[in-house]
Structures are given as structure tokens and as C-alpha cells.
Design a protein around this motif. Structure first.
Motif, PDB file in Angstrom:
ATOM      1  N   ALA A   1      39.513  65.278  63.628  1.00  0.00           N
ATOM      2  CA  ALA A   1      40.718  66.098  63.437  1.00  0.00           C
ATOM      3  C   ALA A   1      40.364  67.576  63.528  1.00  0.00           C
ATOM      4  O   ALA A   1      41.090  68.363  64.153  1.00  0.00           O
ATOM      5  CB  ALA A   1      41.375  65.771  62.092  1.00  0.00           C
ATOM      6  N   ALA A   2      39.248  67.963  62.928  1.00  0.00           N
ATOM      7  CA  ALA A   2      38.799  69.360  63.015  1.00  0.00           C
ATOM      8  C   ALA A   2      38.467  69.726  64.456  1.00  0.00           C
ATOM      9  O   ALA A   2      38.773  70.827  64.916  1.00  0.00           O
ATOM     10  CB  ALA A   2      37.580  69.574  62.115  1.00  0.00           C
ATOM     11  N   LYS A   3      37.892  68.792  65.188  1.00  0.00           N
ATOM     12  CA  LYS A   3      37.524  69.026  66.584  1.00  0.00           C
ATOM     13  C   LYS A   3      38.768  69.223  67.451  1.00  0.00           C
ATOM     14  O   LYS A   3      38.757  70.030  68.377  1.00  0.00           O
ATOM     15  CB  LYS A   3      36.687  67.846  67.090  1.00  0.00           C
ATOM     16  N   LYS A   4      39.841  68.506  67.141  1.00  0.00           N
ATOM     17  CA  LYS A   4      41.089  68.681  67.896  1.00  0.00           C
ATOM     18  C   LYS A   4      41.654  70.083  67.690  1.00  0.00           C
ATOM     19  O   LYS A   4      42.248  70.657  68.592  1.00  0.00           O
ATOM     20  CB  LYS A   4      42.121  67.641  67.472  1.00  0.00           C
TER      21      LYS A   4
ATOM     22  N   PRO B   1      30.641  74.970  66.546  1.00  0.00           N
ATOM     23  CA  PRO B   1      29.423  74.164  66.620  1.00  0.00           C
ATOM     24  C   PRO B   1      29.202  73.258  65.405  1.00  0.00           C
ATOM     25  O   PRO B   1      28.720  72.135  65.557  1.00  0.00           O
ATOM     26  CB  PRO B   1      28.312  75.202  66.750  1.00  0.00           C
ATOM     27  N   GLU B   2      29.609  73.721  64.225  1.00  0.00           N
ATOM     28  CA  GLU B   2      29.410  72.914  63.020  1.00  0.00           C
ATOM     29  C   GLU B   2      30.237  71.632  63.057  1.00  0.00           C
ATOM     30  O   GLU B   2      29.817  70.607  62.516  1.00  0.00           O
ATOM     31  CB  GLU B   2      29.742  73.735  61.763  1.00  0.00           C
ATOM     32  N   VAL B   3      31.399  71.685  63.695  1.00  0.00           N
ATOM     33  CA  VAL B   3      32.230  70.482  63.818  1.00  0.00           C
ATOM     34  C   VAL B   3      31.471  69.426  64.615  1.00  0.00           C
ATOM     35  O   VAL B   3      31.406  68.260  64.222  1.00  0.00           O
ATOM     36  CB  VAL B   3      33.583  70.804  64.483  1.00  0.00           C
ATOM     37  N   HIS B   4      30.883  69.841  65.724  1.00  0.00           N
ATOM     38  CA  HIS B   4      30.143  68.889  66.550  1.00  0.00           C
ATOM     39  C   HIS B   4      28.911  68.362  65.824  1.00  0.00           C
ATOM     40  O   HIS B   4      28.609  67.162  65.889  1.00  0.00           O
ATOM     41  CB  HIS B   4      29.741  69.542  67.874  1.00  0.00           C
ATOM     42  N   TYR B   5      28.211  69.244  65.119  1.00  0.00           N
ATOM     43  CA  TYR B   5      27.026  68.808  64.390  1.00  0.00           C
ATOM     44  C   TYR B   5      27.397  67.786  63.311  1.00  0.00           C
ATOM     45  O   TYR B   5      26.750  66.736  63.190  1.00  0.00           O
ATOM     46  CB  TYR B   5      26.301  69.999  63.753  1.00  0.00           C
ATOM     47  N   LEU B   6      28.436  68.082  62.557  1.00  0.00           N
ATOM     48  CA  LEU B   6      28.825  67.164  61.481  1.00  0.00           C
ATOM     49  C   LEU B   6      29.384  65.857  62.029  1.00  0.00           C
ATOM     50  O   LEU B   6      29.111  64.784  61.482  1.00  0.00           O
ATOM     51  CB  LEU B   6      29.818  67.853  60.542  1.00  0.00           C
TER      52      LEU B   6
ATOM     53  N   GLU C   1      24.495  67.722  71.608  1.00  0.00           N
ATOM     54  CA  GLU C   1      24.424  68.564  72.812  1.00  0.00           C
ATOM     55  C   GLU C   1      25.533  69.614  72.800  1.00  0.00           C
ATOM     56  O   GLU C   1      25.302  70.769  73.145  1.00  0.00           O
ATOM     57  CB  GLU C   1      24.525  67.697  74.072  1.00  0.00           C
ATOM     58  N   LEU C   2      26.739  69.211  72.377  1.00  0.00           N
ATOM     59  CA  LEU C   2      27.837  70.175  72.285  1.00  0.00           C
ATOM     60  C   LEU C   2      27.574  71.208  71.195  1.00  0.00           C
ATOM     61  O   LEU C   2      27.855  72.399  71.376  1.00  0.00           O
ATOM     62  CB  LEU C   2      29.161  69.454  72.039  1.00  0.00           C
TER      63      LEU C   2
END
Length: 189
Positions: A51-54, A60-65, A84-85
Motif C-alpha cells: 500500500a505504501a509502495k502504491k 527506497p525504504e518502502v522497497h527495502y521493507l 534492487e529497487l
């Protein structure tokens, strides 16, 4: 503050209450996901990070988490994609993302890719000789590239000349290469 105090249940409840009022609040989705990770609600955490990614696909923290949630669920290919993202969008500390990528590649039997990720990890954060252990052993046992193992071990000795582990790792490589005199010198050092 609740997460810092390890009050993950309360953080989760407040985040859910906040999202009921304002559902497009990226940081609250991240707080919710993080609290769910800490509570071992992995599928829920994944949903929260999605949801945060949308809302913000370049954070970057969204992708890491999200990658961490995948990692904890043994979804290694998804972990690699998200890490990678995260790195593409300049996640810090980058070494953490590279480490999860390396471990994911290893779990998938992709040893060359795992070694490359480990090498990137020690290049961005050579803070401890223990970080060199896994890549050197992977280069020796799985990739069977003794030259890469030696390069890593030499770098470890250069960065940590007073650490016995750095000399031990170099001696292991020399023994595998059949260079017992050099191995003995490293052991003596």
C-alpha cells in the motif's frame, strides 16, 4: 515513538486508526508494516508495504521493507527484485540490501549472483572482517573461483591487518590453491 519503545501492538492500532481516516498516508502504512513485521504478521506487513509502495513507488525504504517481508517469508526472487529497487533509489545502508540479496541468491542456488552481491556489500561497507567470511567461503566452495576468494581475502588483510581472522581467511584460500608456504606465512602472522 511507540516503535522505539517496542510497543508494536499499540503502534499497529494507532496506525490502523489513522489509516481509517486518511488512507493515503505513506509513512503510516510504513509504520503499520514495520510494526506487523515486528509482530511476525508477515503477510499483513507485506500488504501494508505494498500500500505504501502504491502511494510512493520511489521511496527506497518502502522497497527495502517490502523486500524484508518477502525475505522472511522465503520469497527470495521477490526479495531480490525489491532490494534492487531499494538500491536503485539510493537506500542506505546499502550493505544491508546487498546482504539480503546475497542471502536470497544463495538460497536460490544462484551462487555467482550471490558472490557479486557480497562483493558489492564489502565494497560499500568494509566495516568488519567478519563481513568477508561468507563471500570468501562462497567463492571457495560454491563458485570455485579461488582468484576472487584471494582478492577478497587480500582486501580483508589490507583493511584489517591486526585481525587474526583476516589472516586465517587468507590462509584458507592459499591452502585451497595448494600454496602451503603462503598459507603458513598467513597463519604465522
Amino acid at each position: 515513538a511507540l516503535l522505539d519503545a517496542n510497543e508494536c501492538v499499540l503502534a499497529e492500532n494507532i496506525a490502523l486508526s489513522t489509516l481509517a481516516v486518511k488512507s493515503d498516508y505513506r509513512d503510516v502504512w510504513m509504520i503499520l508494516g514495520y510494526s506487523q513485521l515486528q509482530l511476525n504478521k508477515l503477510a499483513e506487513a507485506e500488504d501494508s508495504f505494498r500500500a505504501a509502495k502504491k502511494i510512493d513507488s520511489v521511496k527506497p525504504e518502502v522497497h527495502y521493507l517490502l523486500g524484508t517481508a518477502h525475505f522472511l517469508q522465503n520469497e527470495f526472487q521477490d526479495t531480490i527484485s525489491e532490494m534492487e529497487l531499494a538500491l536503485l533509489y539510493n537506500f542506505e545502508p546499502a550493505a544491508e540490501a546487498y546482504k539480503k540479496m546475497a542471502e536470497s541468491h544463495t538460497a536460490l542456488g544462484q551462487y555467482q549472483e550471490a558472490l557479486a552481491a557480497y562483493e558489492a556489500m564489502v565494497n560499500v561497507d568494509p566495516s568488519s572482517i567478519t563481513l568477508f567470511k561468507d563471500p570468501i567461503h562462497l567463492a571457495i566452495s560454491q563458485v570455485q573461483d579461488l582468484d576472487r576468494a584471494e582478492t577478497l581475502a587480500q582486501k580483508g588483510v589490507t583493511l584489517f591487518p591486526s585481525e587474526s581472522l583476516s589472516h586465517t581467511l587468507l590462509a584458507e584460500v592459499y591452502l585451497k590453491k595448494g600454496e602451503s608456504d603462503l598459507a603458513n606465512d598467513s597463519i604465522q602472522t
